[in-house]
Design an enzyme around this catalytic site. Structure first.
Site, PDB file in Angstrom:
ATOM      1  N   CYS A 162       6.880  11.743  -3.146  1.00 23.26           N
ATOM      2  CA  CYS A 162       8.191  11.731  -2.490  1.00 23.26           C
ATOM      3  C   CYS A 162       8.864  13.103  -2.449  1.00 23.26           C
ATOM      4  CB  CYS A 162       9.097  10.709  -3.175  1.00 23.26           C
ATOM      5  SG  CYS A 162       8.336   9.075  -3.244  1.00 23.26           S
ATOM      6  N   HIS A 302      18.359  12.896  -4.462  1.00 22.35           N
ATOM      7  CA  HIS A 302      17.177  12.058  -4.254  1.00 22.35           C
ATOM      8  C   HIS A 302      17.641  10.608  -4.186  1.00 22.35           C
ATOM      9  CE1 HIS A 302      12.962  11.322  -4.005  1.00 22.35           C
ATOM     10  NE2 HIS A 302      12.888  10.655  -5.145  1.00 22.35           N
ATOM     11  N   GLU A 313      18.791  11.623 -12.606  1.00 27.55           N
ATOM     12  CA  GLU A 313      19.311  12.645 -11.698  1.00 27.55           C
ATOM     13  C   GLU A 313      20.769  12.965 -12.014  1.00 27.55           C
ATOM     14  OE1 GLU A 313      19.141  13.856  -6.980  1.00 27.55           O
ATOM     15  OE2 GLU A 313      18.898  11.743  -7.512  1.00 27.55           O
ATOM     16  N   LYS A 334      19.394   7.970   1.437  1.00 28.70           N
ATOM     17  CA  LYS A 334      18.544   6.782   1.305  1.00 28.70           C
ATOM     18  C   LYS A 334      19.337   5.478   1.324  1.00 28.70           C
ATOM     19  CE  LYS A 334      14.789   8.959  -1.331  1.00 28.70           C
ATOM     20  NZ  LYS A 334      15.338  10.329  -1.470  1.00 28.70           N
ATOM     21  N   HIS A 339      13.833   4.633   1.447  1.00 31.62           N
ATOM     22  CA  HIS A 339      13.079   5.773   0.924  1.00 31.62           C
ATOM     23  C   HIS A 339      11.898   6.045   1.851  1.00 31.62           C
ATOM     24  CE1 HIS A 339      11.323   8.677  -1.558  1.00 31.62           C
ATOM     25  NE2 HIS A 339      11.441   8.118  -2.738  1.00 31.62           N
ATOM     26  N   PHE A 397       6.495  10.714  -7.675  1.00 28.11           N
ATOM     27  CA  PHE A 397       5.634  10.195  -8.730  1.00 28.11           C
ATOM     28  C   PHE A 397       4.655  11.290  -9.156  1.00 28.11           C
ATOM     29  CE2 PHE A 397       5.771   5.346  -7.645  1.00 28.11           C
ATOM     30  CZ  PHE A 397       7.062   5.302  -8.115  1.00 28.11           C
TER      31      PHE A 397
END
Length: 411
Positions: A162, A302, A313, A334, A339, A397
Site C-alpha cells: 500500500c 494513510h 499513525e 480513504k 483503500h 504490509f
C-alpha cells in the site's frame, strides 16, 4: 540541485474520474462504498467495496485491446492520458528518451490470475490464455503506459503493497534530480476487488464487515472503526524538472520538496506500535524539504480505518508534530474512496494538491466519535484554509513507509 514540480493530474476513482469531478466529489464528501457488483458475494463475510462504476474504457482501448488486458490496465492508461492532457505536454515536441514511467500495482492483474486459475481447473492447461502472464504481471501498467505514449526513458514498477504509489513518486523525484529524466509519469493502479482478495483480507480481519451500512463503513480515526474498505482505481501524476516545465509555460500544481522511505522491520502486516518507522520517514521528508514540523499546513493520512493503523499513525503524528498536531488538519481520503492499495498514495496526493489549488481541506466522512487513542485534528466537514505545505503518508504490509512533502510553487 535540480527541482521537481507536478504539472499534470489524472485519476480514475470510485467517486469520480478526472481531476475536477474527483475534487468536487471529495469536497462534498461523496461516499464511494456500496455492495459489491463485480462478483457474486454469496458465502463471503464481506460484501462491500468501493468499485469504479459506470466507467467506459472505450475511448482509450478498443475491444480487442480490452480483452487482452487486465482491469488494472483499463484504469492506468486513461489516468495517464488524463495526466498528460492536463499537463499540456505535446509529446511530439519533447525528447521521448527523457520521458519515464514509474507506475506500480500492489496486486497486478489479480482478476486475470483468478479467472485463469478457474479455467485451468475446469478446462485444463491448454485453455489457459496465452496472454495470462503479461496480463497479470505487476509491471504491466508501467509497460503499457510507456508503449502507449512512446516513453523511452527510465521505467520502473516499484511494488511495496500500500506504499507502492508513494515510493514510485518519490523515486521519480530522485531520478529527475539525478538528471536521468526530465519528465516521469508516476503513481499507481489497482483493480483487486476479486473473490480471492476480498476473502483473504476478510479472513485476516482487516476489512470492515458493515455490510448493511456501506455508506458509513469506512470511518478513519473514529472510535467505532472496524476495518478498511477495498477500493480500486488509478492515480497518475506528471513529475517534471522545474526549468523544463517553466520553459513550456506549464501550470505547476506544487513542488515536490521531500521524500522519506523507511521500513518498520517489525511484522508482516502489523505496524510498529510505537510508529518508529513512520516517524523516521516523516522526519526524512521534512529534513529534505527543509521544513520545521510546525510549518506543515496539512497532513494527508494513510488513515485506513483499521484499529492498529489509525492508532499507530496518530502516535507517530504526535511524536513528530507535538502540539502543532492540535492545529494541523489531518484528513483521510480513504474515508470516501476506500483503500486503493497500490494506487492509494497517488489518488491521495492528487487530493492533497487540489487542497493547495482550491484552499479547502476535504472532509473525513463518518468521523463521528473521536477515539481518545487518535488524538489528532480530524474534521468531518470541509475546512476552508490556505494550504501551502503538505505531508502525505502511506504504509504497506511488510512495514514499508513512504512519505512525500509537497509545497505550493512560488517560482
Amino acid at each position: 540541485m535540480r527541482r521537481v514540480v507536478i504539472t499534470g493530474l489524472g485519476v480514475v476513482s470510485p467517486i469520480a474520474c478526472g481531476r475536477d469531478a474527483y475534487w468536487d466529489a471529495l469536497a462534498e464528501g461523496r461516499n464511494g462504498v456500496e455492495k459489491i457488483s463485480l462478483f457474486d458475494t454469496e458465502g463471503h463475510s464481506v460484501k462491500i467495496a468501493a468499485e469504479v462504476k459506470n466507467f467506459n474504457v472505450d475511448p482509450w482501448l478498443d475491444k480487442k485491446e480490452a480483452r487482452k488486458t487486465d482491469r488494472v490496465i483499463h484504469f492506468a492508461i486513461p489516468a495517464a492520458d488524463m495526466a498528460i492532457k492536463d499537463s499540456g505536454l505535446e509529446l511530439d515536441k519533447i525528447d521521448l528518451g527523457s520521458l519515464g514511467v514509474y507506475i506500480g500495482s500492489g496486486e497486478g492483474g489479480i482478476t486475470t490470475t483468478h479467472e485463469n486459475y478457474d479455467i485451468l481447473k475446469e478446462k485444463g492447461p491448454s485453455r489457459v490464455s496465452p496472454f495470462f502472464v503479461p496480463m497479470m504481471l505487476s509491471n504491466m501498467p508501467a509497460a503499457y503506459v510507456a508503449m502507449r505514449f512512446h516513453a523511452h526513458g527510465p521505467n520502473m514498477a516499484i511494488v511495496t503493497a500500500c506504499a507502492t504509489a508513494t515510493h514510485n513518486m518519490g523515486e521519480a523525484m530522485h531520478t529527475i534530480i539525478r538528471g536521468d529524466a526530465e519528465i516521469i509519469l508516476a503513481g499507481g493502479a489497482e483493480a483487486a476487488i476479486t473473490p480471492i482478495a476480498i476473502a483473504g483480507f476478510a479472513n485476516m480481519k482487516a476489512l470492515s464487515a458493515r455490510n448493511d451500512r456501506p455508506e458509513s463503513a469506512c470511518r478513519p480515526f473514529d472510535l467505532h472503526r472496524d476495518g478498511f474498505i477495498m477500493g480500486e482505481g488509478a492515480g497518475i501524476l506528471v513529475f517534471e524538472e522545474m526549468e523544463h516545465a517553466k520553459r513550456r509555460g506549464a501550470h505547476i500544481y506544487a513542488e515536490v520538496r521531500g521524500y522519506g522511505n523507511t521500513c518498520d522491520a517489525y511484522h508482516i502486516t502489523a505496524p510498529d506500535p510505537e510508529g518508529d518507522g513512520s516517524v523516521r520517514a516523516i522526519e526524512k521528508a521534512l529534513r529534505m524539504a527543509g521544513w520545521r514540523p510546525d510549518q506543515v499546513d496539512l497532513y494527508n493520512a494513510h488513515g485506513t480505518s483499521t484499529q492498529l493503523n489509525d492508532r499507530t499513525e496518530s502516535r507517530a503524528i504526535r511524536r513528530v508534530f507535538g502540539d502543532h498536531a492540535d492545529r494541523m488538519p489531518v484528513h483521510s481520503t480513504k474515508s470516501m474512496l476506500g483503500h486503493c492499495l497500490g494506487a492509494a498514495g497517488a489518488v491521495e496526493t492528487i487530493a492533497a494538491l487540489m487542497a493547495i489549488e482550491r484552499g479547502i481541506v476535504h472532509p473525513t466522512i463518518n468521523y463521528e466519535f473521536p477515539d481518545p487513542d487518535c488524538n489528532v485534528n480530524v474534521s468531518a466537514e470541509p475546512v476552508e484554509t490556505q494550504v501551502d505545505r503538505i505531508i502525505i503518508n502511506n504504509a504497506g504490509f511488510g512495514g514499508h513507509n513512504g512519505v512525500l512533502a509537497v509545497e505550493r510553487f512560488e517560482g
